[in-house]
Scaffold this active site. Structure first.
Site, PDB file in Angstrom:
ATOM      1  N   ASP A  95     -81.229 -38.635  10.150  1.00  0.00           N
ATOM      2  CA  ASP A  95     -81.824 -37.502   9.450  1.00  0.00           C
ATOM      3  C   ASP A  95     -81.884 -37.749   7.947  1.00  0.00           C
ATOM      4  OD1 ASP A  95     -83.108 -35.177  10.045  1.00  0.00           O
ATOM      5  OD2 ASP A  95     -81.359 -33.894   9.842  1.00  0.00           O
TER       6      ASP A  95
ATOM      7  N   ASP B  76     -81.804 -29.663  15.503  1.00  0.00           N
ATOM      8  CA  ASP B  76     -80.707 -29.054  14.766  1.00  0.00           C
ATOM      9  C   ASP B  76     -80.018 -27.962  15.569  1.00  0.00           C
ATOM     10  OD1 ASP B  76     -81.311 -30.626  12.425  1.00  0.00           O
ATOM     11  OD2 ASP B  76     -83.073 -29.368  12.235  1.00  0.00           O
TER      12      ASP B  76
END
Length: 559
Positions: free
Chosen positions: A352, A414
């Site tokens: 990420d 997420d």
């Protein structure tokens, strides 16, 4: 692929180095009707007022047949107290605005068919120019010409945008609720599968879906696939976006079926099976109610796929399908040890951060690959958006919602990545009888990490990789709880902790006794009361779940 985060929270004003979003309010001569359009301006040329009532209303000079790159394109009489609207062309912004200013213009609107970029110049040029210059999209220019014709007026202003939008609360509740419910369901379902097999009925349809235990090799393959798909989408977005949309429709319909299946089984109607047939799915003769549920779930996905760009209501359908998909994944994919949880979260943490903060150094536009793909490339001919996000429209009344940022977004990754750790914590709680302390602590840590992401997004005014905050919060919290309870080794390996769980009492026969436990004694046969007691003991219910410990060689809470 794993979509970003809050990366693209459209609720925030993402300011670039020299550019800001503003509004151009167009109206007719009588000021009876007006409409706002999004513009992109450079405050170093000239600042705009924050209030529309304080902005000057000036006459528009439609010069969209020209690019205003030479003095020969300036009409007779110049642009006295007017705002020329011209096409972008090949010359610099400074050349355009200088020609406009020396010919009496009070502002300049440049129509662009490409992505709106801030009009730039050097320090000397900024000091020389004192009229506002802004970019307007070509589609808005066509609408302006159609609505107001040649004689419209314009007032340019830059309203303040709220730092946070109330729709963040809805995003927060959906994300935390999905993680909590999905993880709780995953743990409870896993325990029921281990201890309640003898209560299954109704054939194959009554059985739950099989779970998948994640191994380190699977984690590595998954991350490589994520990186590859993200890069491919960056270069071939228009071709692959429809593949992702199709995959989402299929996966969402499966997830919706999985979530609604337990509810439909409680319906007392439609238990009869369909006749014998040779169709691919129906040859197993499913129940009518299950078949109708399948048709319903596929229909919902198809409706979303057809009307996915209807901003008024399609987002609600997308969120419902997305939550169902996340719940299905949380109860299907299982991390067997905290070691596997740590490996998965740390690797995706690096993934990420790399694709958000590092890749801008390698792209021509200076945009991160993650942000570019999640938002949809500006040069995309399809104007499609990836569906792997929860989205909620803006709830404030800021006119800047027109600037292609009408929604707040949160990627599925997420939710799913930290959610798998929360699910492991719940399974560990159930096996260790720890009153759900791991589950509650990790769920709270997820909520805190999400709040920290929102704060960082508001303070830095740029896209943030949510796993940068979610991974440390959830991992460190669950690790701290394991240390506090002195169960770190069992929590880390996922094996061995079941040895300390009390075993149910076992009745042992005497060594030289010829009487087996199933054969009552002669005294019991002759005494009615003892005979009744013996029968009662044989028909007694099995010990409760908390006493029925698994064998000592059980590997982990997920096996």
């Amino acid at each position: 692929m794993r979509d970003p985060v809050v990366l693209l929270f459209g609720t925030l004003l993402v300011r670039q180095v020299l550019g800001e979003h503003g509004m151009a309010h167009f109206s007719d001569k009588d000021k009876n009707k007006g409409k706002d359009y999004c513009i992109f301006f450079n405050s170093q040329w000239a600042r705009l007022p924050q209030d529309l009532n304080k902005a000057s209303r000036l006459q528009i000079h439609d010069l969209t047949g020209s690019v205003l790159c030479s003095s020969s394109e300036v009409p007779e009489g110049g642009f006295t107290n007017r705002v020329p609207m011209v096409l972008r062309g090949n010359c610099t912004f400074y050349e355009k605005v200088r020609l406009a200013q020396i010919n009496g213009a009070k502002g300049l609107l440049i129509v662009s068919k490409e992505k709106l970029t801030p009009p730039a110049g050097n320090k000397t040029q900024y000091e020389e120019i004192d009229i506002p210059v802004a970019l307007l999209s070509y589609s808005d220019m066509l609408d302006i010409s159609k609505t107001f014709g040649k004689g419209g007026q314009v007032a340019m202003y830059a309203p303040n945008e709220p730092v946070l939008d109330y729709n963040m609360v809805i995003i927060f509740l959906m994300a935390v609720g999905t993680v909590a419910v999905g993880s709780y369901w995953a743990g409870s379902r896993d325990i029921n599968k281990r201890y309640m097999k003898h209560k299954r009925d109704d054939g194959a349809e009554k059985q739950e879906e099989e779970t998948v235990d994640v191994t380190p090799i699977m984690i590595c393959v998954f991350v490589v696939m994520c990186c590859s798909m993200l890069v491919l989408l960056y270069y071939f977005y228009d071709q692959l976006v429809y593949v992702i949309i199709g995959i989402f429709c299929l996966a969402a319909s499966i997830g919706l079926y999985s979530c609604l299946c337990p509810l439909v089984r409680r319906i007392p109607f439609g238990k009869c099976r369909i006749p014998e047939n040779s169709l691919p799915y129906c040859h197993k003769r499913p129940q009518v109610r299950m078949l109708l549920l399948s048709v319903f779930c596929v229909s919902v996905s198809v409706v979303w796929g057809v009307f996915r760009n209807e901003d008024q209501w399609a987002w609600m359908l997308q969120d419902a399908l997305g939550i169902a998909f996340c719940l299905y994944m949380l109860k299907t994919i299982r991390l067997p040890t905290f070691k596997a949880c740590t490996l998965l979260l740390v690797v995706l943490f690096v993934y990420d951060v790399f694709f958000v903060f590092i890749t801008p150094r390698f792209t021509k536009s200076g945009e991160s690959i993650m942000v570019e793909v999640a938002a949809g490339p500006s040069n995309s001919s399809t104007h499609e958006k990836l569906p792997m996000v929860l989205k909620v429209p803006r709830l404030n009344s800021s006119p800047l919602a027109l600037c292609d940022r009408p929604f707040s977004l949160l990627g599925f990754g997420d939710i799913l990545v930290p959610g798998l750790l929360v699910a492991y914590c719940h399974r560990f709680d159930i096996v260790m009888h720890s009153s759900q302390v791991y589950f509650v602590a990790c769920t709270i840590a997820y909520g805190i990490g999400l709040l920290i992401t929102f704060v960082a997004l508001a303070m830095m005014q740029t896209g943030q990789p949510a796993l940068l905050y979610l991974v440390p919060c959830t991992l460190l919290t669950s690790l701290a709880v394991a240390l506090w309870r002195r169960e770190l080794h069992m929590f880390w390996t996922g094996s061995g902790f079941v040895k300390d769980v009390p075993q149910p009492p076992v009745a042992l026969a005497p060594i030289n006794c010829t009487q087996t436990p199933e054969q009552p004694s002669e005294e019991a046969l002759s005494n009615p009361e003892l005979q009744h007691a013996a029968v009662s003991n044989q028909t007694e219910d099995p010990p409760p779940l908390q006493e029925a410990a698994p064998p000592k060689d059980a590997g982990s809470p997920s096996e």
